[in-house]
Design a protein around this motif. Structure first.
Motif, PDB file in Angstrom:
ATOM      1  N   TRP A 278       0.827  -1.213   0.000  1.00  0.00           N
ATOM      2  CA  TRP A 278       0.000   0.000   0.000  1.00  0.00           C
ATOM      3  C   TRP A 278       0.860   1.261   0.000  1.00  0.00           C
ATOM      4  O   TRP A 278       0.502   2.271  -0.612  1.00  0.00           O
ATOM      5  CB  TRP A 278      -0.950  -0.013   1.198  1.00  0.00           C
ATOM      6  CG  TRP A 278      -2.039  -1.028   1.026  1.00  0.00           C
ATOM      7  CD1 TRP A 278      -2.134  -2.251   1.631  1.00  0.00           C
ATOM      8  CD2 TRP A 278      -3.173  -0.932   0.155  1.00  0.00           C
ATOM      9  NE1 TRP A 278      -3.257  -2.909   1.194  1.00  0.00           N
ATOM     10  CE2 TRP A 278      -3.914  -2.125   0.303  1.00  0.00           C
ATOM     11  CE3 TRP A 278      -3.632   0.049  -0.721  1.00  0.00           C
ATOM     12  CZ2 TRP A 278      -5.097  -2.361  -0.402  1.00  0.00           C
ATOM     13  CZ3 TRP A 278      -4.807  -0.182  -1.428  1.00  0.00           C
ATOM     14  CH2 TRP A 278      -5.527  -1.373  -1.265  1.00  0.00           C
ATOM     15  N   ARG A 279       2.005   1.214   0.673  1.00  0.00           N
ATOM     16  CA  ARG A 279       2.908   2.366   0.631  1.00  0.00           C
ATOM     17  C   ARG A 279       3.418   2.588  -0.794  1.00  0.00           C
ATOM     18  O   ARG A 279       3.544   3.726  -1.259  1.00  0.00           O
ATOM     19  CB  ARG A 279       4.065   2.149   1.597  1.00  0.00           C
ATOM     20  CG  ARG A 279       3.631   2.202   3.068  1.00  0.00           C
ATOM     21  CD  ARG A 279       4.671   1.637   4.004  1.00  0.00           C
ATOM     22  NE  ARG A 279       4.129   1.561   5.364  1.00  0.00           N
ATOM     23  CZ  ARG A 279       4.574   0.746   6.304  1.00  0.00           C
ATOM     24  NH1 ARG A 279       5.584  -0.076   6.050  1.00  0.00           N
ATOM     25  NH2 ARG A 279       4.024   0.740   7.508  1.00  0.00           N
ATOM     26  N   ALA A 280       3.714   1.487  -1.495  1.00  0.00           N
ATOM     27  CA  ALA A 280       4.154   1.612  -2.884  1.00  0.00           C
ATOM     28  C   ALA A 280       3.032   2.131  -3.776  1.00  0.00           C
ATOM     29  O   ALA A 280       3.247   2.980  -4.645  1.00  0.00           O
ATOM     30  CB  ALA A 280       4.660   0.266  -3.392  1.00  0.00           C
ATOM     31  N   LEU A 281       1.807   1.636  -3.568  1.00  0.00           N
ATOM     32  CA  LEU A 281       0.665   2.103  -4.354  1.00  0.00           C
ATOM     33  C   LEU A 281       0.405   3.582  -4.117  1.00  0.00           C
ATOM     34  O   LEU A 281       0.052   4.322  -5.047  1.00  0.00           O
ATOM     35  CB  LEU A 281      -0.572   1.281  -4.014  1.00  0.00           C
ATOM     36  CG  LEU A 281      -0.545  -0.177  -4.485  1.00  0.00           C
ATOM     37  CD1 LEU A 281      -1.723  -0.955  -3.886  1.00  0.00           C
ATOM     38  CD2 LEU A 281      -0.576  -0.264  -6.010  1.00  0.00           C
ATOM     39  N   ASP A 282       0.578   4.038  -2.870  1.00  0.00           N
ATOM     40  CA  ASP A 282       0.434   5.469  -2.578  1.00  0.00           C
ATOM     41  C   ASP A 282       1.502   6.272  -3.308  1.00  0.00           C
ATOM     42  O   ASP A 282       1.229   7.359  -3.841  1.00  0.00           O
ATOM     43  CB  ASP A 282       0.531   5.712  -1.072  1.00  0.00           C
ATOM     44  CG  ASP A 282      -0.725   5.273  -0.325  1.00  0.00           C
ATOM     45  OD1 ASP A 282      -1.793   5.174  -0.948  1.00  0.00           O
ATOM     46  OD2 ASP A 282      -0.619   5.008   0.886  1.00  0.00           O
ATOM     47  N   ALA A 283       2.724   5.748  -3.340  1.00  0.00           N
ATOM     48  CA  ALA A 283       3.802   6.446  -4.050  1.00  0.00           C
ATOM     49  C   ALA A 283       3.493   6.552  -5.542  1.00  0.00           C
ATOM     50  O   ALA A 283       3.822   7.556  -6.187  1.00  0.00           O
ATOM     51  CB  ALA A 283       5.132   5.714  -3.837  1.00  0.00           C
ATOM     52  N   LEU A 284       2.836   5.527  -6.089  1.00  0.00           N
ATOM     53  CA  LEU A 284       2.477   5.533  -7.512  1.00  0.00           C
ATOM     54  C   LEU A 284       1.213   6.334  -7.798  1.00  0.00           C
ATOM     55  O   LEU A 284       0.863   6.547  -8.957  1.00  0.00           O
ATOM     56  CB  LEU A 284       2.301   4.095  -8.012  1.00  0.00           C
ATOM     57  CG  LEU A 284       3.569   3.233  -8.038  1.00  0.00           C
ATOM     58  CD1 LEU A 284       3.219   1.785  -8.334  1.00  0.00           C
ATOM     59  CD2 LEU A 284       4.580   3.761  -9.044  1.00  0.00           C
ATOM     60  N   GLY A 285       0.500   6.726  -6.732  1.00  0.00           N
ATOM     61  CA  GLY A 285      -0.661   7.596  -6.900  1.00  0.00           C
ATOM     62  C   GLY A 285      -1.988   6.897  -7.110  1.00  0.00           C
ATOM     63  O   GLY A 285      -2.964   7.541  -7.525  1.00  0.00           O
TER      64      GLY A 285
ATOM     65  N   LYS B  99       7.901  -8.827   7.954  1.00  0.00           N
ATOM     66  CA  LYS B  99       8.378  -8.720   6.576  1.00  0.00           C
ATOM     67  C   LYS B  99       7.581  -7.688   5.776  1.00  0.00           C
ATOM     68  O   LYS B  99       8.080  -7.101   4.819  1.00  0.00           O
ATOM     69  CB  LYS B  99       8.304 -10.076   5.872  1.00  0.00           C
ATOM     70  CG  LYS B  99       9.134 -11.166   6.534  1.00  0.00           C
ATOM     71  CD  LYS B  99      10.581 -10.769   6.698  1.00  0.00           C
ATOM     72  CE  LYS B  99      11.369 -11.831   7.435  1.00  0.00           C
ATOM     73  NZ  LYS B  99      12.748 -11.383   7.799  1.00  0.00           N
ATOM     74  N   ALA B 100       6.325  -7.474   6.191  1.00  0.00           N
ATOM     75  CA  ALA B 100       5.462  -6.538   5.472  1.00  0.00           C
ATOM     76  C   ALA B 100       5.662  -5.094   5.908  1.00  0.00           C
ATOM     77  O   ALA B 100       5.187  -4.177   5.242  1.00  0.00           O
ATOM     78  CB  ALA B 100       3.994  -6.925   5.675  1.00  0.00           C
ATOM     79  N   ASP B 101       6.363  -4.867   7.017  1.00  0.00           N
ATOM     80  CA  ASP B 101       6.550  -3.510   7.521  1.00  0.00           C
ATOM     81  C   ASP B 101       7.805  -2.899   6.904  1.00  0.00           C
ATOM     82  O   ASP B 101       8.804  -2.653   7.564  1.00  0.00           O
ATOM     83  CB  ASP B 101       6.642  -3.527   9.045  1.00  0.00           C
ATOM     84  CG  ASP B 101       6.542  -2.121   9.644  1.00  0.00           C
ATOM     85  OD1 ASP B 101       6.006  -1.233   8.951  1.00  0.00           O
ATOM     86  OD2 ASP B 101       7.010  -1.928  10.770  1.00  0.00           O
ATOM     87  N   PHE B 102       7.731  -2.669   5.601  1.00  0.00           N
ATOM     88  CA  PHE B 102       8.855  -2.141   4.825  1.00  0.00           C
ATOM     89  C   PHE B 102       8.364  -0.918   4.070  1.00  0.00           C
ATOM     90  O   PHE B 102       7.254  -0.908   3.543  1.00  0.00           O
ATOM     91  CB  PHE B 102       9.348  -3.209   3.846  1.00  0.00           C
ATOM     92  CG  PHE B 102      10.491  -2.768   2.971  1.00  0.00           C
ATOM     93  CD1 PHE B 102      11.803  -3.001   3.350  1.00  0.00           C
ATOM     94  CD2 PHE B 102      10.258  -2.128   1.757  1.00  0.00           C
ATOM     95  CE1 PHE B 102      12.862  -2.605   2.536  1.00  0.00           C
ATOM     96  CE2 PHE B 102      11.298  -1.720   0.945  1.00  0.00           C
ATOM     97  CZ  PHE B 102      12.603  -1.962   1.345  1.00  0.00           C
ATOM     98  N   ASP B 103       9.184   0.119   4.012  1.00  0.00           N
ATOM     99  CA  ASP B 103       8.801   1.350   3.335  1.00  0.00           C
ATOM    100  C   ASP B 103       9.749   1.603   2.171  1.00  0.00           C
ATOM    101  O   ASP B 103      10.943   1.820   2.366  1.00  0.00           O
ATOM    102  CB  ASP B 103       8.822   2.513   4.314  1.00  0.00           C
ATOM    103  CG  ASP B 103       8.149   3.768   3.748  1.00  0.00           C
ATOM    104  OD1 ASP B 103       7.888   3.801   2.546  1.00  0.00           O
ATOM    105  OD2 ASP B 103       7.874   4.701   4.530  1.00  0.00           O
ATOM    106  N   CYS B 104       9.217   1.563   0.949  1.00  0.00           N
ATOM    107  CA  CYS B 104      10.043   1.782  -0.244  1.00  0.00           C
ATOM    108  C   CYS B 104      10.311   3.248  -0.494  1.00  0.00           C
ATOM    109  O   CYS B 104      11.097   3.600  -1.379  1.00  0.00           O
ATOM    110  CB  CYS B 104       9.365   1.159  -1.459  1.00  0.00           C
ATOM    111  SG  CYS B 104       7.753   1.884  -1.851  1.00  0.00           S
ATOM    112  N   GLY B 105       9.661   4.146   0.257  1.00  0.00           N
ATOM    113  CA  GLY B 105       9.839   5.568   0.047  1.00  0.00           C
ATOM    114  C   GLY B 105       8.948   6.084  -1.074  1.00  0.00           C
ATOM    115  O   GLY B 105       8.074   5.388  -1.573  1.00  0.00           O
ATOM    116  N   THR B 106       9.156   7.305  -1.457  1.00  0.00           N
ATOM    117  CA  THR B 106       8.382   7.929  -2.529  1.00  0.00           C
ATOM    118  C   THR B 106       9.147   7.878  -3.835  1.00  0.00           C
ATOM    119  O   THR B 106      10.278   7.393  -3.893  1.00  0.00           O
ATOM    120  CB  THR B 106       8.052   9.389  -2.183  1.00  0.00           C
ATOM    121  OG1 THR B 106       9.281  10.133  -2.183  1.00  0.00           O
ATOM    122  CG2 THR B 106       7.389   9.500  -0.819  1.00  0.00           C
TER     123      THR B 106
END
Length: 417
Positions: free
Chosen positions: A60-67, A404-411
């Motif tokens: 979800w963090r990645a999806l947010d980064a992708l908009g 393992k799921a608590d990872f943040d790829c950043g923006t």
């Protein structure tokens, strides 16, 4: 195969495979202003087999980064916890609420319809970015700066960057020297059931273990339920993957002691709404020593790290890579000056891909290894393992999955990474 015409098209980036990693990376590059991107897909349309995907906080963090994260949240349920149950006794072994799990941010968990995810990614891309019915048959280095790509229909392309997102049978991974992924001796069945009047299940993940199988039921929205079951086929069960009637009978025989409402999900599933495939993974030592990137070519998604589905991180890791790869590569492609030589630009591109590879190597090894070991523990059916899993390891395994799921790829922007 048709003869190559000699006519060629040139692109800054060619991505092989219009799956999650390919479309996500393409969208990330598009958001960052990179043009001349082409996504090649061998099928004649988006591949939507598999029905749905469990997406954990890192995805979800990645999806947010992708908009596109908010749109998918609005059309899918946010899950509140996970309940694990012994298929041997029918009794719950753990009940974890996500709100009680420590996290570096909002702990979003949801199950997204695969077709909806792929179409959302594709619809955000400029028209013509994806070219269907385009099977790559040969990849060659053309000097030190370009890669040439030959398609089955005779089309000839050149590109500065080639990204392999073409799954477990990746032609790009073959080009980089990786061996084909190994079978793990298990198969997975995936299915989907639609309830016109609503299914009535709580917004939770329901997992079941024992009797030599591992299965789960996950609500996608108020009307759709996704389910999966993994098993180790015996010699007597050989070939049931190709016979839907026998496969469904086998599944029903393996459910164990579970409430009728869970059993009814499998009974209700139409034969055409389930699919079975053997599970494969890449050996961790290949990821440690292999060329994730080389000479302007790199891998992402299942082409890089095919893994068993036991921690639900295959698609999540692909989305992480979409953001990280787009961020690193865009910085190299946009730092271009009129005085730069092609060789200087290529060195910048290769350095960006090598940085991406360093970031993803250990993460990939960790996820592939953890998924394999969790699958072994969860699906074993010996008396001692059943006792340990049901009485001791259930909460530990859920905790390991969440970690393992608590990872943040950043923006997508380098300054925020």
């Amino acid at each position: 195969m048709e003869e190559y015409s000699g006519e060629k098209e040139h692109y800054d980036v060619v991505i092989v495979g219009a799956g999650i990693a390919g479309l996500g990376t393409s969208l990330g590059l598009h958001r960052l202003g990179i043009g001349r991107i082409l996504v090649l897909e061998s099928a004649d349309s988006l591949r939507v087999t598999g029905f749905a995907l469990g997406l954990w906080p890192n995805a979800w963090r990645a999806l947010d980064a992708l908009g596109i994260g908010q749109y998918l949240r609005e059309t899918h349920l946010q899950l509140t916890g996970v309940v694990s149950t012994s298929a041997n006794s029918g009794l719950p072994t753990s009940d974890t609420t996500f709100a009680a799990v420590p996290s570096r941010g909002d702990l979003n968990v949801g199950c997204v319809v695969r077709k909806a995810l792929l179409e959302t990614l594709a619809n955000e891309l400029p028209q013509g970015t994806i070219r269907y019915s385009s099977k790559v048959v040969r990849i060659q280095n053309q000097g030190c700066t370009f890669k040439s790509i030959h398609l089955e229909d005779g089309t000839y392309l050149t590109t500065k960057v080639l990204i392999g997102c073409d799954g477990v049978n990746s032609v790009v991974a073959d080009h980089l020297g990786f061996s084909r992924p190994s079978f793990v001796g298990r198969s997975a069945v995936r299915g989907f059931v639609h309830y016109e009047d609503g299914h009535g299940f709580d917004p939770k993940l329901f997992f079941f273990f024992g009797r030599g199988v591992r299965y789960g039921i996950i609500p996608c929205n108020d009307h759709g339920l996704y389910w999966f079951l993994t098993f180790s086929p015996s010699p007597q069960e050989k070939g049931i993957e190709e016979d839907p009637i026998k496969l469904k009978q086998f599944i029903l025989s393996k459910l164990g002691k579970v409430p009728d409402r869970f059993r009814a999900v499998f009974e209700r599933t139409e034969l055409e709404s389930m699919v079975c495939a053997p599970l494969r993974f890449r050996h961790p030592w290949e990821l440690l020593w292999g060329n994730i990137s080389k000479d302007g070519v790199c891998l992402a998604g299942d082409a890089l790290h095919p893994m068993t589905p036991d921690i639900g991180q295959g698609a999540c890791a692909a989305l992480e890579e979409s953001v990280i790869l787009a961020r690193e590569l865009a910085q190299a492609l946009k730092t271009n000056h009129s005085s730069d030589s092609l060789e200087k630009e290529q060195r910048r591109i290769e350095n960006s891909l090598e940085k991406y590879a360093r970031e993803r190597r250990w993460r990939s090894v960790d996820l592939v290894s953890t998924a394999y070991m969790v699958g072994v523990m969860q699906q074993s059916h010996g008396a001692v393992m059943n006792f340990l899993r049901d009485k001791i390891m259930a909460k530990f395994l859920v905790g390991a999955q969440m970690k393992k799921a608590d990872f943040d790829c950043g923006t997508l922007t380098a300054s925020a990474s």
